[in-house]
Structures are given as structure tokens and as C-alpha cells.
Scaffold this active site. Structure first.
Site: not given
Length: 254
Positions: A141, A145
Site C-alpha cells: 500500500h 497507510k
């Protein structure tokens, strides 16, 4: 037209939902976000506590810390709630399940149709390959995040784990364990960098062969579309159980 209260309207996912809404017969009638100076074309409330707008569904892409107030709003107003926020812990998920007995709630770790199909494929692979293959999950990600591993990685691990008589152990790192890999493990690996929207790989490693099931999201639109589809699905749904993506997929398939 489905009228929606959008929690987390000022965030990246909230803005993606708003952009996508008009193209699938949805309308954002109010937002909830700490930044109340947002100019979004609809009223924005700083907290769910003060939101008094009438709507068909509440869609949440905010933060786990907002859960209690959102559950209170849904219960107070009788408006169904779609929870698309990641990072809820086990206690909060149990709280959501309990609240769903009285309030219509839809919850999924990932709003992508492809990811939920991947989960179904993972169950089949685990059932057939069983303990003959080592299982590892790698997720990637963007660098902003906060939670790791991702909720989707945990969803995939739970899907696989459910196919074993004895649930495997989730191993989140190996540098502190100077020992051979155990057979009853699912390795969990998180990568954070750049602007990666979301990539997940489920690796089955056996004797002289490997099987890899992968999914990559190339934009946030896939999650926005899934959340809005869930919102339309929840209109008029009764309380009494926690709805998820399987319910949506099954209804669309009939």
C-alpha cells in the site's frame, strides 16, 4: 436516487466516492469530517453526534476512532450504515456485530468485487492444497497507510484459516525468530511505499511448485464503486444480521 451521508468526506476515499456517486444514481446530501471548512456543495458536520440530515444510507470512509459515534447516529436515526473504514480491531468488529442486531449494517474489509472473488478462490485453494503447501500473504500500500497488515490481508488469512481443522498461526515478522518455518503458519508481510493503491498476493508454496493468486487495485474508484453499490443494496434492509460483500454479490447474481 439514493441519498447518502458520507463520513470521511474530506479524505481521499471520501472524495472518490463523491465523484463516483452521481454516475450510479447516488447523491451525497451531507458529510461528516473534522475539517468543517470544506467547500463540497453539501453541509459538513464535524461529528456524527451533530449530524441531523435525513438520508437513505450512511457510508463511512473515515477512521476507526469515529465508530462509536457512527453507530450511535445509525441507531438514533434508523439509517443503514455501510462501514468501509479499515483498521477496526477485534473488539470494534465484535461491537459492530452486536450493533447489527438492532441496526442494518454492512461491513467489509475491502469493497472491491475482485478482492472478494480472490477470497473465495483462496478458500478453494486452501481446501485442496491443505497442509502440503506453505501459505504467505504479501500486501502493498501507499506510504500514508496507517495499519499493517491491511484489513484485506487479514480477511484473506481468515478465509484460508477457516479451511483448516486447526487454525494456523499468523506470523507477522520473522527477523526475531531464528528458526525454521512451522507448517501451521500463515506469513503476513506488509510493504508501504509511494502511491500504491492496494496490491495483495496469496502465495501457496509447495514441493517444486508454487501457486500465486494476486489482485491489484489501480485506482480508488474500485472501492468507491463497491461502497456505493453496498449503499444502494442496504436501502430497506432489516436489522438482525451483519451484511457483507457476499450478500451483495449473491443478490446481484440472481
Amino acid at each position: 436516487m439514493t441519498d447518502i451521508i458520507l463520513s470521511g468526506c474530506g479524505g481521499a476515499m471520501g472524495r472518490a466516492v463523491a465523484v463516483r456517486a452521481c454516475s450510479i444514481d447516488c447523491n451525497i446530501v451531507a458529510g461528516i469530517d473534522p475539517a468543517t471548512d470544506l467547500q463540497l456543495g453539501y453541509p459538513v458536520f464535524q461529528s456524527a453526534v451533530t449530524c441531523d440530515t435525513k438520508a437513505d444510507v450512511i457510508v463511512d470512509f473515515s477512521h476507526p476512532s469515529a465508530l462509536n459515534r457512527l453507530l450511535e447516529l445509525a441507531e438514533r436515526s434508523g439509517i443503514p450504515l455501510v462501514l468501509a473504514t479499515t483498521g477496526l480491531d477485534e473488539t470494534q468488529i465484535a461491537q459492530v456485530r452486536e450493533a447489527a442486531k438492532q441496526t442494518p449494517i454492512f461491513f467489509s474489509f475491502n469493497m472491491s468485487l475482485g478482492i472478494n472473488l480472490m477470497s473465495a478462490l483462496a478458500k478453494t485453494a486452501a481446501r485442496i492444497l491443505g497442509s502440503q503447501f506453505d501459505i504467505e500473504i504479501i500486501e502493498k500500500h501507499h506510504n500514508r497507510k496507517l495499519d499493517a497488515p491491511s484489513g484485506t490481508a487479514l480477511m484473506l488469512a481468515d478465509a484460508v484459516s477457516g479451511e483448516f481443522a486447526t487454525p494456523p498461526e499468523y506470523v507477522h515478522e520473522r527477523h526475531s525468530k531464528r528458526q525454521k518455518r512451522g507448517k501451521s503458519e500463515i506469513g503476513m508481510h506488509a510493504v508501504r511505499g509511494g502511491t500504491i493503491v492496494g496490491e495483495h498476493e496469496l502465495l501457496f508454496a509447495g514441493q517444486d511448485e508454487t501457486l500465486s493468486i494476486t489482485h491489484a487495485a489501480h485506482s480508488r474508484e474500485v472501492f468507491a464503486t463497491g461502497a456505493l453499490s453496498a449503499a444502494r443494496f442496504m436501502v430497506g434492509k432489516p436489522a438482525g444480521r451483519l451484511y457483507d460483500m457476499n450478500d451483495l454479490i449473491n443478490e446481484e447474481a440472481t
